[in-house]
Design an enzyme around this catalytic site. Structure first.
Site, short mmCIF file in Angstrom:
data_model
loop_
_atom_site.label_atom_id
_atom_site.label_comp_id
_atom_site.label_asym_id
_atom_site.label_seq_id
_atom_site.Cartn_x
_atom_site.Cartn_y
_atom_site.Cartn_z
N GLU A 140 1.05 -0.79 -5.07
CA GLU A 140 0.00 0.21 -5.28
C GLU A 140 0.69 1.52 -5.64
OE1 GLU A 140 -3.33 3.12 -3.76
OE2 GLU A 140 -1.68 2.59 -2.45
N ASP B 19 0.83 -1.21 0.00
CA ASP B 19 0.00 0.00 0.00
C ASP B 19 0.87 1.26 0.00
OD1 ASP B 19 -2.57 1.40 0.45
OD2 ASP B 19 -1.60 1.97 2.32
#
Ligand code: GLC
Length: 720
Positions: free
Chosen positions: A407, A365
């Site tokens: 990401e 992330d």
């Protein structure tokens, strides 16, 4: 609470600007140049057996690390926490009995894997932490604990690792379909989700991305992206044992599980943050603390804001501590300081812990943000690539069956370097974010030129790179388009973003979409967009108006956009609920914990009642679900959709119609997509005989193809 902090952030931002006192860190050279595409091996290999007989644990070779010339005499007070790793649950009962066949033992396998990477690992680690006098000690700690995680990995996972090592293209074929979902929205709890796996399989899903489910404080969770404990599941969802049981159940059905690894920050409720707040220097060193606003104000000059309206600024003033802490995202998400090797080590251990619970794909992330440097925008710095490369090697040593999904929601030239090079790879998978945004640009403008250019750019990349294609996810749609190209047509960034947002929020009489703005900062004209695929395609508007013809057209558009997504090179991702045309959920506005974050508009509860209609052709669900099902089946049964099959666009002589060709030795495929509300003719002119539309079964020539409004064709010709 959060608001108070925001106010503090703003007040603090007014403080005066002082001098810089930061140490310069030598940038590490990261190789990001494109390399020749490697040949993708597609032959299936025989699964190999794992040797499970217990052998004497062999020593991990760490002495080579000592060769690095650094000062190691003094020992830093910060202890490496290894205690928790002992608690990692080792699941051995469910694995198939493994036979001794090739006489290779576990330790030998691990040693071989380590030997493959040790030199580079040491080199990168020591260069990254060259200013730290205890670099060798930290490196040795890391290596020691890697071995423990390897030992704790259960036999089933080790067997899967070996099989995947033998078949390194396992995720590059045309047989993976991903669905992403919040566990609570879909099933309430992890154990209840296990009972819904039949439905997930009915959706042809064999790659399940479960949105953050680790411990996160209510009301200060950013949808779970503020993690308070990386080894504990949110209580309302279940326990870590439930999670491990779920991954095992998924694996039994051939479903891979993906979990977010929120590595840029922790929640302010994480133990480290609490101890930092209590004044423990060792833990303060794991974050970025400043006694005054001198340095933060300098960072603010070059660091853009991620949430300009919902969480402005990059720092938060902590009244109790009388310090500023760096918070790139929400004020309760404290940025971790990866300049501290203990942070990197401990976070790697957390990642391995999750991998040992059966996670197959780790979503890194917000990875571009993990390294901060004064005077830069604190995104995509070379050290980020070094860390990702280190993580990739560590996975290849401990759990080579695990994939890294980056990401990276950035401009295209920033995204691709996260694949690394073919020889020194970083992430296995990345999101095809620019294609996603360009698709919605095309919906709003009915002009495919930009999308065509984007597909051509992607098709030039090595076929070894695997993207995840999607129409939307749990986040907003940001307008990261190729504005340099658009400027050739006199299109300016700010007014264009306004046009896109106006169209997609339904401001024009002919706009069928029903989206909402996200982080609308009038100073920047940079608002982003939220909404489910169905709502953005018109299903919501025409359904509400009782316009059946409109609904049917909107369903057709929804199918066409999915068909476009499914036929691109890479792994398709469907957001749970999109397969049944679920529309926006406005109830978030009544929830004070969610109301200022419009991303909850498209994160609504899965509607099981609606899902029951999926076989009733009179309903939206019955018109959509079976067609998506068919498209997914076609995709997984035709090798032409394999990631290694090249794509090139072709002219249709109509600005609203996109067409591209994929071709291998066996088949030639032409995807044709009409982004206009009018029936049209795609003036393609392929001279090679009859094609079959794989969707309708109709035979036709690939010449002057009549295509209905918002419709599509998947033409295919067998070459043998
Ligand atoms: C990622 C997530 C997003 C979250 C952010 C901060 O971008 O996708 O939902 O807000 O990271 O963790």
């Amino acid at each position: 609470m959060a608001k108070k902090r925001l106010q503090k952030k703003r007040e603090a931002a007014k403080a005066e600007t002082p001098k810089i006192t930061t140490k310069k860190v030598q940038p590490i050279k990261v190789e990001t140049t494109k390399t020749e595409p490697v040949k993708v091996e597609t032959k299936k290999t025989e699964p190999i057996k794992v040797e499970t007989k217990k052998v004497e644990p062999a020593k991990v070779e760490t002495q080579k690390a000592e060769a690095v010339k650094v000062e190691t005499a003094k020992v830093e007070s910060a202890k490496v926490e290894t205690k928790k790793t002992e608690t990692a649950k080792v699941e051995t009962t469910k694995s198939e009995p493994v036979k001794l066949e090739n006489k290779r033992d576990d330790d030998h396998i691990n040693r071989e894997r380590l030997a493959r990477h040790l030199d580079e690992l040491k080199w990168l680690y020591c260069e990254l932490y060259q200013d730290n006098p205890y670099v060798t000690m930290h490196l040795n700690d890391l290596l020691k604990v890697l071995k423990k995680f390897y030992d704790m990995r259960n036999d089933a996972l080790k067997e899967s690792d070996l099989n995947r090592e033998k078949d390194p293209t396992w995720y590059k074929r045309n047989d993976l379909t991903c669905m992403m979902m919040y566990v609570n929205a879909f099933a309430g709890t992890l154990s209840n989700l296990e009972s819904k796996l039949d439905y997930i399989q009915e959706c042809n899903v064999n790659y399940l991305h479960l949105m953050p489910l680790l411990d996160s404080p209510r009301g200060r969770s950013d949808g779970g992206y503020a993690v308070a404990d990386f080894r504990k599941v949110q209580e309302e969802l279940g326990t870590m044992d439930d999670f491990a049981a779920l991954t095992a159940a998924c694996h039994n059905r051939g479903i891979n599980v993906c979990l977010d690894f929120v590595m840029n920050h922790t929640s302010e409720d994480h133990e480290w943050a609490k101890r930092a707040r209590a004044g423990e220097k060792e833990y303060q060193d794991r974050y970025f603390f400043f006694d005054n606003y001198d340095i933060p104000s300098l960072y603010e000059q070059t660091c853009p804001e991620v949430f300009p309206t919902t969480a402005p600024g990059n720092f938060t003033w902590l009244e109790d501590l009388h310090k500023h802490v760096m918070t790139t995202f929400y004020p309760y998400q404290w940025d971790l300081n990866y300049r501290n090797p203990i942070v990197l080590n401990e976070m790697i251990f957390n990642m391995l812990y999750l991998a040992n619970q059966g996670v197959d794909i780790v979503r890194l992330d917000a990875v571009p943000y993990i390294w901060k440097q004064l005077g830069t925008n604190c995104r995509n710095l070379p050290q980020v690539h070094t860390i990702v490369r280190i993580m990739r090697m560590i996975c290849e040593i401990v759990c080579p069956g695990v994939l890294l999904l980056g990401e990276v929601v950035m401009a295209p030239e920033k995204v691709v370097p996260y694949f690394g090079t073919v020889e020194k790879p970083e992430c296995h998978l990345l999101y095809n974010v620019t294609t996603m945004a360009s698709t919605w640009h095309t919906v709003a403008t009915k002009d495919v030129s930009l999308l065509r250019r984007q597909l051509d750019i992607i098709s030039e990349l090595p076929r070894d790179y695997v993207f995840q294609n999607y129409l939307r996810c749990h986040d907003d749609i940001g307008w990261g388009l190729d504005y340099e190209y658009l400027e050739n047509f006199g299109i300016q960034e700010v007014p264009h973003k306004k046009y896109l947002n106006d169209f997609l929020t339904g401001k024009y009489p002919d706009s069928f979409a029903r989206g909402e703005l996200y982080n609308d900062d009038p100073r920047l004209g940079d608002a982003r967009l939220c909404g489910t695929t169905a709502s953005l395609c018109g299903i919501e508007r025409f359904g509400f108006e009782g316009n059946q013809e409109g609904v049917d057209r909107a369903v057709r558009y929804d199918i066409t956009l999915h068909a476009f997504m499914l036929s691109q090179s890479g792994i398709p991702v469907i957001y749970s609920g999109d397969e049944i045309g679920q529309v926006n959920d406005y109830s978030y506005k009544d929830d004070p914990e969610k109301s200022d974050d419009s991303r909850y508009l498209h994160r609504g509860k899965f509607d099981w009642k609606l899902a029951e209609n999926r076989h009733d052709p009179a309903t939206v669900q019955g018109k959509l679900f079976p067609v998506l099902d068919k498209l997914e089946h076609i995709r997984s049964s035709h090798g032409i959709f394999n990631s290694n099959v090249p794509i090139h666009t072709i002219d249709t002589w109509d600005n609203s119609i996109l067409a591209f060709v994929r071709e291998n030795d066996e088949e030639k495929f032409i995807g044709i997509y009409n982004f206009s509300e009018n029936d049209k003719v795609a003036w393609i002119n392929e001279e090679d005989g009859m094609y079959t539309d794989l969707i309708s079964g109709r035979e036709m020539e690939a010449k002057g193809v009549q295509i209905p409004a918002f419709g599509c064709y998947w033409l295919c010709r067998n070459k043998q």
